[in-house]
Design a protein around this motif. Structure first.
Motif, mmCIF file in Angstrom:
data_model
loop_
_atom_site.group_PDB
_atom_site.id
_atom_site.type_symbol
_atom_site.label_atom_id
_atom_site.label_comp_id
_atom_site.label_asym_id
_atom_site.label_seq_id
_atom_site.Cartn_x
_atom_site.Cartn_y
_atom_site.Cartn_z
ATOM 1 N N ASP A 285 0.837 -1.207 0.000
ATOM 2 C CA ASP A 285 0.000 0.000 0.000
ATOM 3 C C ASP A 285 0.872 1.257 0.000
ATOM 4 O O ASP A 285 0.547 2.260 -0.649
ATOM 5 C CB ASP A 285 -0.920 -0.001 1.221
ATOM 6 C CG ASP A 285 -2.034 -1.012 1.096
ATOM 7 O OD1 ASP A 285 -2.620 -1.375 2.128
ATOM 8 O OD2 ASP A 285 -2.321 -1.436 -0.050
ATOM 9 N N ALA A 288 2.106 1.700 -3.511
ATOM 10 C CA ALA A 288 1.030 2.185 -4.378
ATOM 11 C C ALA A 288 0.790 3.676 -4.171
ATOM 12 O O ALA A 288 0.525 4.425 -5.122
ATOM 13 C CB ALA A 288 -0.243 1.391 -4.123
ATOM 14 N N ALA A 289 0.897 4.129 -2.889
ATOM 15 C CA ALA A 289 0.707 5.556 -2.608
ATOM 16 C C ALA A 289 1.798 6.392 -3.271
ATOM 17 O O ALA A 289 1.551 7.488 -3.789
ATOM 18 C CB ALA A 289 0.688 5.784 -1.098
ATOM 19 N N ASN A 290 3.034 5.877 -3.288
ATOM 20 C CA ASN A 290 4.140 6.609 -3.912
ATOM 21 C C ASN A 290 4.004 6.671 -5.435
ATOM 22 O O ASN A 290 4.591 7.534 -6.090
ATOM 23 C CB ASN A 290 5.474 5.953 -3.547
ATOM 24 C CG ASN A 290 5.823 6.148 -2.085
ATOM 25 O OD1 ASN A 290 5.384 7.112 -1.465
ATOM 26 N ND2 ASN A 290 6.586 5.221 -1.525
ATOM 27 N N ARG A 292 1.212 7.175 -7.056
ATOM 28 C CA ARG A 292 0.143 8.063 -7.507
ATOM 29 C C ARG A 292 0.746 9.282 -8.186
ATOM 30 O O ARG A 292 1.660 9.925 -7.674
ATOM 31 C CB ARG A 292 -0.721 8.498 -6.326
ATOM 32 C CG ARG A 292 -1.524 7.367 -5.708
ATOM 33 C CD ARG A 292 -2.580 7.892 -4.752
ATOM 34 N NE ARG A 292 -3.281 6.777 -4.130
ATOM 35 C CZ ARG A 292 -3.059 6.329 -2.907
ATOM 36 N NH1 ARG A 292 -2.126 6.923 -2.175
ATOM 37 N NH2 ARG A 292 -3.737 5.313 -2.417
ATOM 38 N N GLY A 293 0.237 9.631 -9.331
ATOM 39 C CA GLY A 293 0.740 10.767 -10.093
ATOM 40 C C GLY A 293 1.875 10.428 -11.030
ATOM 41 O O GLY A 293 2.389 11.306 -11.719
ATOM 42 N N ASP A 295 3.208 8.725 -14.379
ATOM 43 C CA ASP A 295 2.780 8.206 -15.675
ATOM 44 C C ASP A 295 3.787 7.135 -16.078
ATOM 45 O O ASP A 295 4.786 7.401 -16.727
ATOM 46 C CB ASP A 295 2.734 9.340 -16.697
ATOM 47 C CG ASP A 295 2.240 8.854 -18.057
ATOM 48 O OD1 ASP A 295 2.465 9.568 -19.052
ATOM 49 O OD2 ASP A 295 1.649 7.750 -18.111
ATOM 50 N N ALA A 333 -4.594 -0.978 -5.822
ATOM 51 C CA ALA A 333 -4.127 0.328 -6.274
ATOM 52 C C ALA A 333 -4.766 0.757 -7.588
ATOM 53 O O ALA A 333 -4.536 1.874 -8.042
ATOM 54 C CB ALA A 333 -2.598 0.311 -6.426
ATOM 55 N N ILE A 335 -4.119 -0.281 -10.572
ATOM 56 C CA ILE A 335 -3.161 -0.229 -11.680
ATOM 57 C C ILE A 335 -3.640 -1.161 -12.791
ATOM 58 O O ILE A 335 -3.984 -2.311 -12.524
ATOM 59 C CB ILE A 335 -1.757 -0.631 -11.198
ATOM 60 C CG1 ILE A 335 -1.270 0.361 -10.143
ATOM 61 C CG2 ILE A 335 -0.774 -0.707 -12.356
ATOM 62 C CD1 ILE A 335 0.034 -0.030 -9.485
ATOM 63 N N ARG A 384 7.104 11.204 -13.690
ATOM 64 C CA ARG A 384 6.169 11.843 -12.781
ATOM 65 C C ARG A 384 5.745 13.214 -13.336
ATOM 66 O O ARG A 384 6.577 13.958 -13.794
ATOM 67 C CB ARG A 384 6.825 12.027 -11.422
ATOM 68 C CG ARG A 384 5.872 12.597 -10.367
ATOM 69 C CD ARG A 384 6.558 12.721 -9.026
ATOM 70 N NE ARG A 384 6.863 11.418 -8.479
ATOM 71 C CZ ARG A 384 6.012 10.671 -7.782
ATOM 72 N NH1 ARG A 384 4.760 11.122 -7.577
ATOM 73 N NH2 ARG A 384 6.355 9.502 -7.297
#
Length: 384
Positions: A285, A288-290, A292-293, A295, A333, A335, A384
């Motif tokens: 988790d 997954a948070a890292n 975010r944002g 590409d 997440a 993805i 990013r």
């Protein structure tokens, strides 16, 4: 039925020796523990001494027996359940019905004696397993039975009914083929030692086939596989900035580099398991948070094992663990599965250096030394 050489079974002694040999196989590091249940059906054959049974029932001074007509085969079945302790040993218990065996004894009285014997009971066995391939294995069993024998005998003027319950040994050999992780087909031969209900011992053999269902043995759904090209560094060309002359050189924007994270397999999974445990989900988790944002083009998940054990088994376990991590990133997440590629490595890419973990004998010290090799690597390529 007088005892004759078996036409389709080996002697009890040979079965016992082979069973003990299978149970003596070495304990492996990898374990296939779990509950299972199943049923078998097949042909039974008895070696009860019907002449002795007849003499014991015809009186203190029995007439001479002139002939005996025997039906010493029938159909039998068993229902069983067990727990596999590891990939080499299981405990199994169940209920069996070995069928009914009939005979007609003619004497010079003249008179006849009609008899039949029925046998059923329960058993508890130790089962030694010898894996041959990932799907095919041989096994031997050594156990104890509590059998109930019912006899019914009718003469010219009398009718007798006898019952006996006794504890005896049983042995067996068999083979098993796994269609899936949950469903297997087995074929086996077994010898049951029983009391014939008038105070004598005899053997009943059963050759049978059956199905085995393993609880919790479903194969994990794999993540869609993609074959990604080598990571490409994505860079954005900077726009030149002009100030008063002389103009300075353009300042480049740093190119995006692949991000690589390595997780200890012990933090993600229980021993010999491919199911992500709660502490492992918490670690994923955070990853997954890292993400975010970002590409990203592809996320490569690679499972690694140490060098202990069979290569084929290690490759299967490392692949299942990589797929389990990929599945979690998809479900938790969000993805896209098409952006995740998974693979397993059977200990061929260790972190430990040559000569750092010495020895081939499996010891706690060697297991602890090789801990860094048991891992899951996640490499993200994107911007990013």
């Amino acid at each position: 039925m007088s005892k004759t050489p078996r036409q389709y079974f080996r002697s009890t002694g040979k079965l016992s020796l082979l069973t003990l040999a299978l149970m003596a196989a070495p304990f492996a590091m990898a374990q296939d523990a779990g509950w299972y249940a199943g049923a078998n059906i097949g042909q039974t054959r008895s070696s009860l001494d019907n002449a002795s049974i007849s003499n014991s029932l015809l009186g203190a001074t029995p007439p001479a027996i002139t002939s005996i007509s025997e039906d010493n085969s029938d159909r039998g079945y068993k229902l069983f359940g067990g727990y596999q302790i590891n990939k080499y040993l299981a405990l199994e218990g169940g209920y069996f019905d070995l069928g009914q065996f009939d005979f007609v004894t003619n004497t010079n009285a003249p008179s006849t004696l009609n008899g039949n014997i029925q046998v059923r009971g329960v058993n508890l066995d130790a089962v030694g397993i010898l894996p041959i391939t990932d799907k095919f294995s041989a096994f031997g069993r050594l156990g104890v039975t509590h059998a109930h024998t019912k006899g019914s005998f009718a003469g010219a003027t009398t009718v007798n009914s006898t019952r006996a319950s006794d504890n005896n040994l049983k042995v067996g050999l068999g083979v098993q083929y796994a269609f899936t992780d949950a469903l297997s087909l087995r074929a086996e031969i077994e010898r049951y030692r029983i009391n014939d209900s008038v105070g004598q011992k005899g053997d009943i053999d059963m050759a049978s086939v059956g199905l085995v269902y393993r609880f919790g043995g479903k194969t994990p759904t794999p993540v869609a596989q993609t074959y990604a090209p080598a990571p490409v560094i994505i860079a954005q060309a900077p726009a030149p900035v002009y100030v008063a002359p002389p103009p300075p050189a353009p300042t480049p924007i740093p190119a995006a580099m692949p991000q690589r994270v390595s997780f200890s397999a012990d933090s993600l999974f229980d021993f010999d398991s491919a199911a992500v445990k709660p502490t492992g989900r918490a670690e994923l988790d955070k990853l997954a948070a890292n993400l975010r944002g970002v590409d990203f083009d592809v996320i490569q998940v690679t499972g690694h094992t140490d060098r202990i054990g069979r290569q084929a088994y290690n490759l299967k376990l490392s692949t299942q663990r990589a797929e389990a991590v990929g599945n979690y990133l998809v479900s938790a997440a969000g993805i896209p599965a098409s952006k995740i590629s998974t693979r397993g490595v059977n200990g061929a890419d260790p972190v430990t250096k040559p000569g750092e973990c010495v020895g081939t004998k499996v010891t706690p010290a060697l297991i602890a030394c090789l801990q860094p090799d048991r891992r899951v690597d996640i490499e993200v390529t994107g911007q990013r």
